[in-house]
Write an enzyme that holds these catalytic residues in place. Sequence first.
Site, PDB file in Angstrom:
ATOM      1  N   GLY A  69     -22.483 -11.026 -29.375  1.00 32.01           N
ATOM      2  CA  GLY A  69     -21.410 -10.757 -30.456  1.00 32.01           C
ATOM      3  C   GLY A  69     -21.469  -8.986 -31.093  1.00 32.01           C
ATOM      4  N   ASN A 150     -17.078 -18.785 -38.233  1.00 37.52           N
ATOM      5  CA  ASN A 150     -18.210 -19.517 -38.332  1.00 37.52           C
ATOM      6  C   ASN A 150     -19.141 -20.206 -38.992  1.00 37.52           C
ATOM      7  OD1 ASN A 150     -18.381 -16.022 -39.643  1.00 37.52           O
ATOM      8  ND2 ASN A 150     -20.968 -17.026 -39.742  1.00 37.52           N
ATOM      9  N   HIS A 198     -25.274 -17.469 -26.487  1.00 33.47           N
ATOM     10  CA  HIS A 198     -26.059 -17.765 -27.401  1.00 33.47           C
ATOM     11  C   HIS A 198     -25.077 -18.736 -27.796  1.00 33.47           C
ATOM     12  CE1 HIS A 198     -26.959 -16.294 -31.016  1.00 33.47           C
ATOM     13  NE2 HIS A 198     -26.323 -15.009 -31.181  1.00 33.47           N
ATOM     14  N   THR A 234     -27.827  -0.449 -17.258  1.00 34.30           N
ATOM     15  CA  THR A 234     -28.284  -1.225 -16.601  1.00 34.30           C
ATOM     16  C   THR A 234     -28.081  -2.914 -16.681  1.00 34.30           C
ATOM     17  OG1 THR A 234     -29.879   0.747 -15.441  1.00 34.30           O
ATOM     18  CG2 THR A 234     -29.857  -2.298 -14.821  1.00 34.30           C
ATOM     19  N   CYS A 321     -28.970 -16.301 -46.350  1.00 30.16           N
ATOM     20  CA  CYS A 321     -30.590 -16.508 -46.390  1.00 30.16           C
ATOM     21  C   CYS A 321     -31.423 -15.958 -44.523  1.00 30.16           C
ATOM     22  CB  CYS A 321     -31.386 -17.521 -45.937  1.00 30.16           C
ATOM     23  SG  CYS A 321     -29.930 -18.536 -44.273  1.00 30.16           S
TER      24      CYS A 321
HETATM   25  C1  LIG Z   1     -23.051 -14.937 -34.035  1.00 32.16           C
HETATM   26  C2  LIG Z   1     -21.411 -14.522 -33.995  1.00 32.16           C
HETATM   27  C3  LIG Z   1     -21.566 -13.167 -33.952  1.00 32.16           C
HETATM   28  C4  LIG Z   1     -22.862 -12.466 -33.534  1.00 32.16           C
HETATM   29  O1  LIG Z   1     -23.182 -12.409 -32.110  1.00 32.16           O
HETATM   30  P1  LIG Z   1     -24.431 -12.348 -31.431  1.00 32.16           P
HETATM   31  O2  LIG Z   1     -24.705 -12.984 -30.007  1.00 32.16           O
HETATM   32  O3  LIG Z   1     -25.660 -12.969 -32.240  1.00 32.16           O
HETATM   33  O4  LIG Z   1     -24.374 -10.877 -31.374  1.00 32.16           O
HETATM   34  C5  LIG Z   1     -20.438 -13.112 -33.755  1.00 32.16           C
HETATM   35  N1  LIG Z   1     -18.667 -13.146 -35.386  1.00 32.16           N
HETATM   36  C6  LIG Z   1     -18.910 -14.308 -34.998  1.00 32.16           C
HETATM   37  C7  LIG Z   1     -18.198 -15.102 -35.385  1.00 32.16           C
HETATM   38  C8  LIG Z   1     -20.637 -15.207 -34.521  1.00 32.16           C
HETATM   39  O5  LIG Z   1     -20.689 -17.058 -35.049  1.00 32.16           O
END
Ligand SMILES: *Cc1c(COP(=O)(O)O)cnc(C)c1O
Length: 381
Positions: A69, A150, A198, A234, A321
């Site tokens: 992300g 989030n 993830h 890759t 945190c």
């Molecule tokens: C977790 C998250 C990200 C980051 O994604 P990663 O794969 O951990 O780099 C970005 N935006 C939101 C809203 C997220 O919850």
Amino acid sequence: MIYLDNAATTPITDNVLEAMLPWLKEGFGNPSSVYSVGRKSAIALNKARALCAEVLGCQPKNIFFTSGGTESDNHAIFAAAEKARAVGKMHIITSSVEHHAVLEPLRVLEKKGFRVTRLPVYDNGIVRVSDLEAAVTPDTAFVTVMAANNEIGTIQPIDGIGAVCRERGILFHTDAVQAFGNMPLDTNSVDMLSLSGHKLHAPKGVGLLYVREPASLPPFILGGSQQSGKRAGTENVAGIVGLAEAMRAAAEGAEEKRVKLLAMRERITREISKIKGARLNGDPERRLASNVNFSFEGVEGEALILQLDLAGIAVSSGSACTSGSLDPSHVLLALGLSHDEARSSVRITMSDLTTDEDIDGLLAVLPSAVDKLRYLRGISL
Ligand SMILES: *Cc1c(COP(=O)(O)O)cnc(C)c1O
């Protein structure tokens, strides 16, 4: 363990692991190689790309696999900014509750001369399309507003924002990392969309960026000619195959999951609301079915998390945190919470693997943990 921090990450499910395993073992070939073990990887990669495209309702050429992300958000923002600068447009609109993967690139762009408008989210955590309309100027290059938050799970009016942007020819990116699989998403209302593996039962370190018109943007990473030369390197074949399987499964089970989680969310909200000095953060209705976020007057969120951890329950708090600091969350401050209120928050996030027994376990421990922490600080409400 009772795992209720699914907005932080999710476990890999068996279907995803099984889909990946061949590509970590005998199917190790480089998808750019011409001999058969390489071609097999290329076929797996193409199939995964086609599956992701089908789930998102787009063409395979609109999908760029990334490391997650954060990378997707960075690419979307920096590529959109470069395109904008070329035509002299220097204004960007975002919300005040974005993830750091959006906030930080925008901060860098501000230092480089861009002007950034951060839309307010009021006390419910949701931007208003009318505020966006008022903020747009002829200088506006692009808009980036997340689909769902989030921390507090609030759902932004992505379709409305997309309509305003399309009408005025403004590029619109959305961070849909939390939204995907938790609510319906329509790629037709956006120009770019970020996803992370993830957060939906695929492994860490893989994600994608949907781009409606890739030809209009500069490359994201320079190197070989992988991914039409836009995102060189890759490809993470096993991770990408896992992501595609996770997206397929999430889309297939989405409605069933939403109904199940809504009932859990309402139960948790109802029960926690009975605790004195407990207050729900974010809109009670326009939020993901998977998210509950409460502040507890007179309680340190971090301390409450440690108490719950002793009972084998994993949740998270509103302080950053992860960075080792106890700065209160910018999201909770944007709702108008005081620093103390923001620091007293706890986020509970579920997935399709969450069971009613998990919720029983949480509700059996949480009220007494709150009482204990208040008692230790000499606070009675
Ligand atoms: C977790 C998250 C990200 C980051 O994604 P990663 O794969 O951990 O780099 C970005 N935006 C939101 C809203 C997220 O919850």
